[in-house]
Design a protein around this motif. Structure first.
Motif, PDB file in Angstrom:
ATOM      1  N   ALA A 106       0.837  -1.205   0.000  1.00 41.63           N
ATOM      2  CA  ALA A 106       0.000   0.000   0.000  1.00 41.63           C
ATOM      3  C   ALA A 106       0.869   1.251   0.000  1.00 41.63           C
ATOM      4  O   ALA A 106       0.502   2.270  -0.566  1.00 41.63           O
ATOM      5  CB  ALA A 106      -0.923   0.011   1.209  1.00 41.63           C
ATOM      6  N   GLY A 110      -1.035   3.331  -5.075  1.00 41.45           N
ATOM      7  CA  GLY A 110      -2.076   4.267  -4.686  1.00 41.45           C
ATOM      8  C   GLY A 110      -3.461   3.674  -4.763  1.00 41.45           C
ATOM      9  O   GLY A 110      -4.446   4.361  -4.579  1.00 41.45           O
ATOM     10  N   GLY A 148      -4.612   0.240   0.679  1.00 45.62           N
ATOM     11  CA  GLY A 148      -3.979   0.868  -0.487  1.00 45.62           C
ATOM     12  C   GLY A 148      -4.309   2.332  -0.644  1.00 45.62           C
ATOM     13  O   GLY A 148      -3.479   3.120  -1.096  1.00 45.62           O
ATOM     14  N   ILE A 151      -2.991   4.340   3.279  1.00 49.26           N
ATOM     15  CA  ILE A 151      -1.562   4.574   3.467  1.00 49.26           C
ATOM     16  C   ILE A 151      -1.046   5.297   2.225  1.00 49.26           C
ATOM     17  O   ILE A 151      -1.305   4.872   1.115  1.00 49.26           O
ATOM     18  CB  ILE A 151      -0.826   3.229   3.653  1.00 49.26           C
ATOM     19  N   PRO A 152      -0.338   6.427   2.412  1.00 49.19           N
ATOM     20  CA  PRO A 152       0.112   7.177   1.229  1.00 49.19           C
ATOM     21  C   PRO A 152       1.172   6.420   0.424  1.00 49.19           C
ATOM     22  O   PRO A 152       1.849   5.584   1.017  1.00 49.19           O
ATOM     23  CB  PRO A 152       0.721   8.434   1.849  1.00 49.19           C
TER      24      PRO A 152
HETATM   25 NA    NA Z   1      -1.117   3.765  -0.944  1.00 45.24          NA
END
Ligand code: NA
Ligand code: NA
Lengths: 465, 194, 308
Positions: A106, A110, A148, A151-152
């Motif tokens: 993740a 993106g 996904g 979390i950046p």
């Molecule tokens: Na992500």
């Protein structure tokens, strides 16, 4: 009346099966033609503006391209090995490792369905072989895969940032702790179930093996450092960092791991090859690989796949901007906001209403489309009630995560059904217990804003703002 | 044969647009961070490429079924009404294209008449804007083709190749490569020894 | 039969509580009070209708009747208005005002005619200051540093004249780039530096007053020519009053925002000595010559004369 026509045309078009982009555009044009004296020429101008004046949105195609290169197979497998070596020895460890692998993936991808596909394919089969019930394995992965977009980097957050003009980098920071937290909650739940049901564990491979698999996975993990490092290290803006990530994705997949492209199956060092000779050979081969890449069918397919998805998303976004344009010129969000404020709801009450609304929308629509339609309506109300825009964004993202798991339209459900070869009802049942966990998490995120706001505010504080 | 060539050209052009956009932004970062310099036309050109990418790509998306939509409801209908609503939807898509084509034409003519240049390049502004007209003409062609396919029963809808399906493709590829090596086990996978 | 009222859509890109936003609302109030039932003004703030880059095109299409983009936005419509971007041409806002109200300044309002636009009046934002992550006292301090500029050939030349690197970046990215020091500095008015929070990420602001950032209130020639003469006169009169009102607010705001920035202690405001200032002037002055043929030597001379 205007509101009624706008939404009626939109939903009628959508339920007829029309592409969402066209449904958004057509309902906007119809409303403009019926209720205002704007010309068609200025609507064409508006569409051109929507496609050519939003630099920040370009992060979307760039992250998709980067993700496409990283999803080519090798990166996912290496992340899984690293995860299994780290937590596989705990009871229920394989399931926990799968969650960890999803979290790691993740952090470079993106998109949620991409995460489920990349990790799920390998680990669900592995868990079943190790003695886990298939439904358990499928449920865990379908849920962990939703990380996904939390979390950046996250495509959905970029869309939110574009729709509301909040800072994309602050949104990314805000997703970090909630993402880790959700991952940990899943792991803890797995541990409890594992104790009760007596699920298996792997032997610990030793620190050497752990370090080695970590090192091998480093190529993928580096992307996290590159994206965040270049934003916070003063090298690039979030949009530019996405372009850097795309170039890096190409380099690591084609030149580094060599899973696809002209160097596929070309070893870094032949057996018994002298080091200087290997260096020279690799340099020459890599230089040649750049021009060769443009003819390589695998590289071309990866780029084309990314182009298809990003073009489709950007076309929806452009039409959604027309839609938002109609919303604002007809003062529709104001009207709805005034209505809701007239109910006299306190912030917590509004948040409940909003969550329900988003969960319902999540049943039928895809995250970017929901955000683009709902954010302009909800944002002004939330601001008036004193809800932080970043916090609001994270609540919306978590809602979108849940939407990925709710029928009839749930991208993660589709992918999981595909991977396991089971039917949709089976998958929905498998996901249900974990979905409840996610709903609890949504409540937590909604009413404890500090979870989302701590990190971005702490970083601002560190820098003395 | 011709059809194949057209597809190749479309795909090549679309990929080229995406890659040049990416490399242009990347080059800006390298120029600024590495060489303390700016590329003064980069921003404008990047954004124009983006417009071309989206407006040119939209029609290709119709052709390959890449646009997403909600088709669960029409799919529940018996085949007669299903076909009827699909054809109606295609017709409405053509209305959408027609309206935008008309508007784009007027907009473009006006811009040509005024005759101003781009901000950073000595190119008349209306030239890059022609993609509005080109894009909607191509989109009309693709929707007409789709409508014909539905009439002749070669297709039964917009055939959304959504993100889920894309991911499934990836999953299948992974499955193929995973056969033989138990990747979920603790063994180091074979390719690490390369 | 009663004719439908003339509709004026006023589109701008800033919030309603800014001088420009206040000016637009004042204009609406005055026009609708004096021409009841004849003219209706709808104000759209915050780029709700169009951004600054597209609003002039929308105006030419007849979908927006009034807007007030900054003067740099007109460089593709006429080269003449570039005069306002020239560095160190005006000593202060009074000089700017004298020039704008003089015959040359008024003549410039007509310079957009050929492209179908009519200038109706100048609206102030204020004098520009330089901000950066390092203190800027002399032109040498700026050498090699990266500055964000609006798209404008003159501004590009201005920074190149002191060996700095001018960079164009969309406004949406500027804050992050300044914050992370990917870009070293930028130029803006006190009120923009305050409202866009640039002072929080730029530790030094040099009070250079090196240029002016003003807006031009425009309408389309087609719309304007289609109005009755007495209606036109009434609208122009109301606009002039609204501009005066807006300029008053702008002047106060420039001053109070400067004080707020100083009080915040997040940014140090540096003043230039006469000698330091002379160095800047000397370094940037060649830019005038560079654009003289496009702008016109007479215009530049008249602007200089307005300083006294
Ligand atoms: Na992500
Ligand atoms: Na759903």
């Amino acid at each position: 009346m205007t509101i009624a026509v706008l939404f009626f045309v939109l939903f009628a078009c959508m339920f007829m099966g029309m592409p969402i982009a066209v449904a958004l555009g057509l309902s906007s044009v119809t409303t403009i033609l019926l209720f205002s004296n704007d010309s068609l020429a200025s609507i064409a101008l508006k569409l051109f503006e929507a496609t050519s004046e939003h630099y920040t949105l370009l992060a979307i195609p760039f992250f998709i391209l980067s993700s496409a290169f990283l999803s080519t197979g090798g990166v996912a497998k290496r992340l899984i090995n690293f995860a299994v070596d780290s937590v596989g020895h705990i009871r229920g460890g394989l399931a926990m490792a799968s969650v960890m692998a999803c979290m790691l993936f993740a952090a470079v991808s993106g998109s949620s369905p991409a995460t489920v596909a990349a990790i799920g394919t390998i680990v669900i089969a592995g868990m079943v072989r190790a003695g886990y019930p298939q439904a358990f394995a499928a449920g865990v992965i379908a849920n962990a895969g939703t990380l996904g977009i939390l979390i950046p980097p996250s495509i959905v957050m970029l869309v939110y940032a574009a729709a509301t003009e909040v800072s994309a980098s602050r949104m990314f920071m805000a997703g970090f702790i909630p993402g880790l937290m959700m991952g940990l909650i899943l792991m803890v739940a797995i541990y409890i179930v594992a104790r009760i049901k007596g699920l298996p564990s792997q032997p610990f491979p030793g620190f050497r093996a752990l370090a080695k698999s970590g090192l091998i996975a480093l190529g993928g993990l580096m992307l996290i450092i590159i994206v965040l490092g270049s934003i916070y290290g003063g090298i690039a803006s979030p949009t530019e960092a996405a372009a850097v990530a795309a170039v890096y994705g190409y380099l690591i997949a084609v030149m580094g791991y060599r899973d696809i492209g002209p160097l596929k199956n070309v070893p870094w060092r032949h057996e018994g090859e002298a080091l200087p000779k290997a260096v020279v050979r690799n340099t020459v081969q890599m230089l040649l690989a750049f021009p060769k890449s443009s003819f390589d069918p695998e590289v071309r397919k990866t780029i084309l796949d990314a182009a298809k998805v990003s073009m489709m998303l950007l076309f929806i976004i452009a039409n959604a901007m027309l839609f938002a344009h109609v919303l604002t010129t007809e003062r529709i969000p104001h009207t709805i906001a005034e209505q809701i404020i007239a109910w006299g709801l306190p912030a917590w009450g509004f948040l409940i209403v909003m969550n329900i609304l988003l969960l319902i929308a999540g049943n039928f629509m895809e995250p970017s489309a929901i955000l683009l339609i709902m954010a302009p309506i909800l944002f002004p109300i939330a601001t008036q009630l004193g809800i932080d825009p970043i916090h609001l964004g994270i609540i919306m993202v978590v809602n979108m995560e849940i939407g990925m798991l709710t029928p009839p339209v749930g991208l993660n459900l589709f992918v999981t059904a595909g991977i396991t070869g089971q039917n949709m009802v089976w998958v929905i049942k498998a996901c249900l217990p974990w979905l409840c966990l996610l709903l609890g998490f949504l409540m937590l995120i909604t009413y404890v804003p500090q979870i989302s706001l701590f990190l971005p505010e702490y970083i601002d504080h560190l820098k003395g703002y | 044969m011709v059809r194949n060539l057209v597809t190749k050209l479309e795909e090549g052009f679309l990929s080229l647009l995406l890659v040049s956009m990416t490399l242009l932004v990347f080059a800006e970062v390298v120029a600024r961070f590495g060489f303390n310099a700016g590329i003064h036309w980069a921003q404008e050109v990047t954004l124009l490429i983006a417009a071309w990418f989206v407006l040119f790509g939209a029609s290709y998306g119709v052709k390959v079924g890449a646009h997403i939509g909600v088709d669960v409801f029409v799919k529940m209908l018996p085949s007669g009404p299903h076909r009827f609503f699909t054809l109606l939807a295609v017709a409405l898509c053509l209305v959408y294209c027609g309206l935008f084509l008309y508007g784009s034409w007027i907009y473009l003519s006006k811009m040509k008449m005024i005759g101003i240049e781009l901000e950073d390049l000595p190119v008349p502004k209306w030239i890059p804007m022609t993609i509005l007209v080109i894009g909607f003409v191509l989109l009309i062609v693709r929707f007409l083709q789709l409508g014909w396919k539905v009439v002749t029963r070669q297709a039964d809808g917009f055939h959304f190749a959504d993100e889920a399906e894309e991911s499934m493709e990836l999953a299948n590829e992974l499955k193929e490569t995973a056969i033989g090596s138990d990747a979920a086990n603790n063994d180091q996978p074979k390719e690490n020894k390369k | 039969a009663v004719a439908a009222p003339v509709e004026i859509k006023f589109s701008h890109v800033v919030a309603e509580n800014t001088p420009k936003g206040q000016m637009a609302l004042k204009f609406k109030e005055l026009v609708e009070a004096r021409l009841p039932g004849k003219v209706e003004v709808k104000v759209f703030p915050n780029s709700q209708l169009f951004g600054d880059n597209k609003v002039l095109e929308a105006m030419l299409l007849g979908d927006v009747q009034m807007a007030a983009p900054s003067l740099s936005k007109f460089q593709k419509y006429t080269k003449k208005l570039q005069i306002f971007d020239l560095p160190f041409l005006f000593k202060d806002m009074d000089a700017v005002e004298r020039f704008q109200n003089g015959p040359e300044g008024q003549e410039l309002l007509g310079s957009l005619r050929k492209k179908g636009l009519v200038g109706l009046g100048y609206l102030h934002n204020g004098m520009k200051q330089l901000s950066a992550s390092q203190p800027l006292k002399t032109p040498a301090d700026a050498a090699g540093k990266k500055f964000r500029i609006m798209t404008s050939d003159v501004l590009q030349a201005q920074f190149e004249a002191v060996d700095a690197v001018p960079l164009k970046k969309p406004f949406s990215e500027v804050f992050t780039l300044l914050q992370t020091k990917a870009i070293d500095g930028q130029e803006n008015t006190w009120s923009n530096i305050f409202s866009k929070k640039f002072f929080e990420v730029q530790p030094y602001i040099t009070e250079s007053n090196h240029g002016v950032l003003d807006y031009l209130v425009v309408t389309s020639a087609e719309f304007w020519m289609g109005l009755d003469d007495d209606l036109k006169a009434e609208i122009q009169k109301a606009l002039n009053e609204a501009i005066k009102y807006g300029n008053g607010i702008a002047a106060e705001k420039a001053d109070s925002d400067k004080q707020k920035i100083i009080a915040s202690k997040r940014s140090e405001v540096l003043e230039l000595t006469d000698a330091e200032r002379a160095q800047w002037v000397e370094a940037m002055r060649p830019v005038w010559k560079q654009f003289e043929s496009e702008i016109g030597a007479d215009q530049i001379k008249a602007a200089e004369a307005a300083n006294n």
